[in-house]
Design a protein around this motif. Sequence first.
Motif, mmCIF file in Angstrom:
data_model
loop_
_atom_site.group_PDB
_atom_site.id
_atom_site.type_symbol
_atom_site.label_atom_id
_atom_site.label_comp_id
_atom_site.label_asym_id
_atom_site.label_seq_id
_atom_site.Cartn_x
_atom_site.Cartn_y
_atom_site.Cartn_z
ATOM 1 N N HIS A 38 21.076 63.970 25.956
ATOM 2 C CA HIS A 38 22.299 64.690 25.558
ATOM 3 C C HIS A 38 22.979 64.047 24.361
ATOM 4 C CE1 HIS A 38 23.224 62.227 29.097
ATOM 5 N NE2 HIS A 38 24.492 62.163 28.764
ATOM 6 N N LYS A 96 27.388 46.992 24.928
ATOM 7 C CA LYS A 96 26.487 47.509 25.955
ATOM 8 C C LYS A 96 26.176 48.963 25.648
ATOM 9 C CE LYS A 96 27.807 47.724 30.120
ATOM 10 N NZ LYS A 96 28.319 47.253 31.400
ATOM 11 N N VAL A 97 25.068 49.410 26.203
ATOM 12 C CA VAL A 97 24.648 50.776 25.912
ATOM 13 C C VAL A 97 25.547 51.739 26.687
ATOM 14 C CG1 VAL A 97 22.746 52.424 26.019
ATOM 15 C CG2 VAL A 97 22.273 50.004 25.626
ATOM 16 N N SER A 98 26.267 52.579 25.975
ATOM 17 C CA SER A 98 27.162 53.536 26.633
ATOM 18 C C SER A 98 26.967 54.929 26.056
ATOM 19 C CB SER A 98 28.621 53.091 26.441
ATOM 20 O OG SER A 98 29.492 54.188 26.660
ATOM 21 N N HIS A 107 34.401 52.470 23.622
ATOM 22 C CA HIS A 107 34.951 53.638 22.907
ATOM 23 C C HIS A 107 36.064 53.143 21.965
ATOM 24 C CE1 HIS A 107 33.600 56.716 26.083
ATOM 25 N NE2 HIS A 107 33.331 55.552 26.629
ATOM 26 N N ARG A 161 27.363 52.377 43.508
ATOM 27 C CA ARG A 161 26.758 53.700 43.589
ATOM 28 C C ARG A 161 25.911 53.884 44.845
ATOM 29 N NH1 ARG A 161 24.989 57.580 38.555
ATOM 30 N NH2 ARG A 161 25.750 59.372 39.663
ATOM 31 N N ARG A 207 34.394 52.092 35.396
ATOM 32 C CA ARG A 207 33.795 52.715 34.205
ATOM 33 C C ARG A 207 34.683 52.392 33.017
ATOM 34 N NH1 ARG A 207 31.485 58.508 36.246
ATOM 35 N NH2 ARG A 207 30.468 58.497 34.225
ATOM 36 N N GLY A 208 34.279 51.325 32.313
ATOM 37 C CA GLY A 208 35.101 50.827 31.204
ATOM 38 C C GLY A 208 35.147 51.797 30.043
ATOM 39 N N THR A 242 20.389 56.665 36.339
ATOM 40 C CA THR A 242 21.279 56.359 37.472
ATOM 41 C C THR A 242 21.706 57.639 38.183
ATOM 42 O OG1 THR A 242 23.413 55.411 38.091
ATOM 43 C CG2 THR A 242 23.250 56.224 35.846
ATOM 44 N N ARG A 268 36.339 63.055 33.923
ATOM 45 C CA ARG A 268 36.358 61.899 33.068
ATOM 46 C C ARG A 268 35.994 62.256 31.623
ATOM 47 N NH1 ARG A 268 35.949 56.445 33.386
ATOM 48 N NH2 ARG A 268 34.684 55.715 31.666
ATOM 49 N N TYR A 319 37.667 62.660 27.952
ATOM 50 C CA TYR A 319 37.907 61.651 26.903
ATOM 51 C C TYR A 319 37.078 61.914 25.650
ATOM 52 C CZ TYR A 319 33.997 58.804 28.837
ATOM 53 O OH TYR A 319 32.805 58.346 29.291
HETATM 54 C C1 UD1 Z 1 27.435 59.180 31.287
HETATM 55 C C2 UD1 Z 1 27.170 60.397 32.133
HETATM 56 C C3 UD1 Z 1 26.963 59.998 33.587
HETATM 57 C C4 UD1 Z 1 25.872 58.935 33.683
HETATM 58 C C5 UD1 Z 1 26.134 57.775 32.721
HETATM 59 C C6 UD1 Z 1 24.989 56.790 32.658
HETATM 60 C C7 UD1 Z 1 28.353 62.127 30.960
HETATM 61 C C8 UD1 Z 1 29.515 63.056 30.943
HETATM 62 N N1 UD1 Z 1 28.285 61.304 32.004
HETATM 63 O O1 UD1 Z 1 28.635 58.592 31.772
HETATM 64 O O2 UD1 Z 1 26.599 61.159 34.313
HETATM 65 O O3 UD1 Z 1 25.834 58.449 35.003
HETATM 66 O O4 UD1 Z 1 26.337 58.271 31.395
HETATM 67 O O5 UD1 Z 1 23.811 57.415 32.265
HETATM 68 O O6 UD1 Z 1 27.495 62.171 30.108
HETATM 69 N N2 UD1 Z 1 30.864 50.835 30.003
HETATM 70 C C9 UD1 Z 1 31.714 49.833 29.618
HETATM 71 N N3 UD1 Z 1 32.541 50.041 28.553
HETATM 72 C C10 UD1 Z 1 32.563 51.220 27.880
HETATM 73 C C11 UD1 Z 1 31.697 52.243 28.269
HETATM 74 C C12 UD1 Z 1 30.850 52.032 29.347
HETATM 75 O O7 UD1 Z 1 31.736 48.761 30.213
HETATM 76 O O8 UD1 Z 1 33.355 51.365 26.930
HETATM 77 C C13 UD1 Z 1 29.969 50.626 31.155
HETATM 78 C C14 UD1 Z 1 30.271 51.566 32.316
HETATM 79 O O9 UD1 Z 1 31.271 51.004 33.159
HETATM 80 C C15 UD1 Z 1 28.925 51.666 32.995
HETATM 81 C C16 UD1 Z 1 27.924 51.575 31.834
HETATM 82 O O10 UD1 Z 1 28.641 50.979 30.747
HETATM 83 O O11 UD1 Z 1 28.724 50.579 33.859
HETATM 84 C C17 UD1 Z 1 27.349 52.892 31.365
HETATM 85 O O12 UD1 Z 1 28.396 53.783 31.127
HETATM 86 P P1 UD1 Z 1 28.261 55.026 30.135
HETATM 87 O O13 UD1 Z 1 26.877 55.114 29.602
HETATM 88 O O14 UD1 Z 1 29.387 54.953 29.159
HETATM 89 O O15 UD1 Z 1 28.498 56.243 31.126
HETATM 90 P P2 UD1 Z 1 29.400 57.505 30.897
HETATM 91 O O16 UD1 Z 1 29.335 57.932 29.475
HETATM 92 O O17 UD1 Z 1 30.729 57.291 31.526
#
Ligand code: UD1
Length: 431
Positions: free
Chosen positions: A191, A161-163, A127, A331, A122-123, A304, A93, A96
């Motif tokens: 990270h 949301k926090v991503s 981004h 999960r 995983r939205g 998580t 994934r 991206y």
């Molecule tokens: C990263 C980690 C992953 C970890 C996660 C949460 C990497 C490569 N992977 O994944 O191991 O489990 O953080 O700590 O670093 N979301 C949205 N819209 C978005 C982006 C996210 O709705 O545009 C949601 C996701 O569906 C999820 C939540 O936000 O429910 C957190 O996702 P995110 O923090 O973005 O996780 P990743 O970056 O995919």
Amino acid sequence: MDRYIIRGGNPLVGEVTIGGAKNAALGILAAAIMTSDPVRIENVPAVTDTEILLKAVEGIGVKITRPEKHTVIMDSSKLNSTFIDDEYMKKIRASYYLVGALLGRDKRAEVPLPGGCNIGVRGIDQHLKGFKALGAKVKIVHGCISAEAKELRGAHIFFDKVSVGATINVMMAAALASGRTIIENAAKEPHVVDLANFLNSMGANIRGAGTDVIRIRGVERLHGTDYAIIPDQIEAGTYMAAVAACHGDLIIRNVIPKHLECITAKLSEIGCQITEFDDAVQVTSYEPLTSTQVRTLPYPGFPTDMQPQITVALGLAQGISIVTEGIFDNRFKYVDELVRMGASIKVENNMALITGVSKYTGTGIVAPDLRAGAALVIAGLAAEGETIVEDTSFVERGYEEFDEKLRAVGADITKAAEGWEFEKSRLRIAE
Ligand code: UD1
């Protein structure tokens, strides 16, 4: 398909050394292509995810050399395409991140959308929102994210949301945008900070990483650097949880204890003794564990990516524990397998209600994803009798030499290919 064959019951005693953080490496290896100068990166974990990302960038002309197992030199001066092949994207994934990196560098990127995932939806809307705010035209066409801009301009971006992924991706693109970008509601994971430090070492101007608000002043170009990736918080936490579940006394070296505090606090609460040193933690656990409640949250909350491992330990803790998953919506898939080993766990929506049992018993189980795979290995190490965990490939995505490291501290675990190795183990023929 390889499998782990585990004979449980041994305590984990000795020392284990943690490698570089996989999730930091994925961001950093992508960001390294943002300069045409050579970039030397140390402490790169030799796990499948990083290997795949390196193959993906080799596919667009980046020259990779590896003077040592964990050191990668990347030369992107002959980068010849902004299109990433679907083959790589399907596998990890985090490819991206190449959207943010290529958009920053060449103002265009075409990367296939990440496929489905075993841990829930995983939205990527945040981004895309970030890239658009910087002035990029973003389209989803034929399964690809296509982003293009004449010029990237700094912007004030509020994430809904926090991503982690969106924070890293937008930070990369904004590093080479003109003017000032402010990211609000940013992720604070170690990270994210490591990536900001890496970009700054290449000449970027990023402040505030590790807080809710990141401020980026765009620069015209980035230059080469020599950088070492931080230790892996989740790999370290996995060994800590393994000691809790299996008992033992383990010194875990090459860690940043501050990054482990959320895990240390929970393990202390359930009866483990933890001593922090400058770059190591010692976990001792010989007494029965006690129950607690855990909720996964963005950093500095409980990660998580440690949820399955702590659930395995709590399955053996006296009393009733509750684990609530606050990040992903699917999960707890591995719980069915754990129940087959004797655990007493009920899952309702995003919550697991755990009634501690005195032991697990070994059986054949299947790893559904990376962290759950590691957790099921821990369950096998703690269980009575033999456990066979099918498909080591999930675990190898994120853990380097997992079985070797566990064997070195007393675990009875071997990796076997289907066929003779497996039959030998079943027949218990001495090697
Ligand atoms: C990263 C980690 C992953 C970890 C996660 C949460 C990497 C490569 N992977 O994944 O191991 O489990 O953080 O700590 O670093 N979301 C949205 N819209 C978005 C982006 C996210 O709705 O545009 C949601 C996701 O569906 C999820 C939540 O936000 O429910 C957190 O996702 P995110 O923090 O973005 O996780 P990743 O970056 O995919």
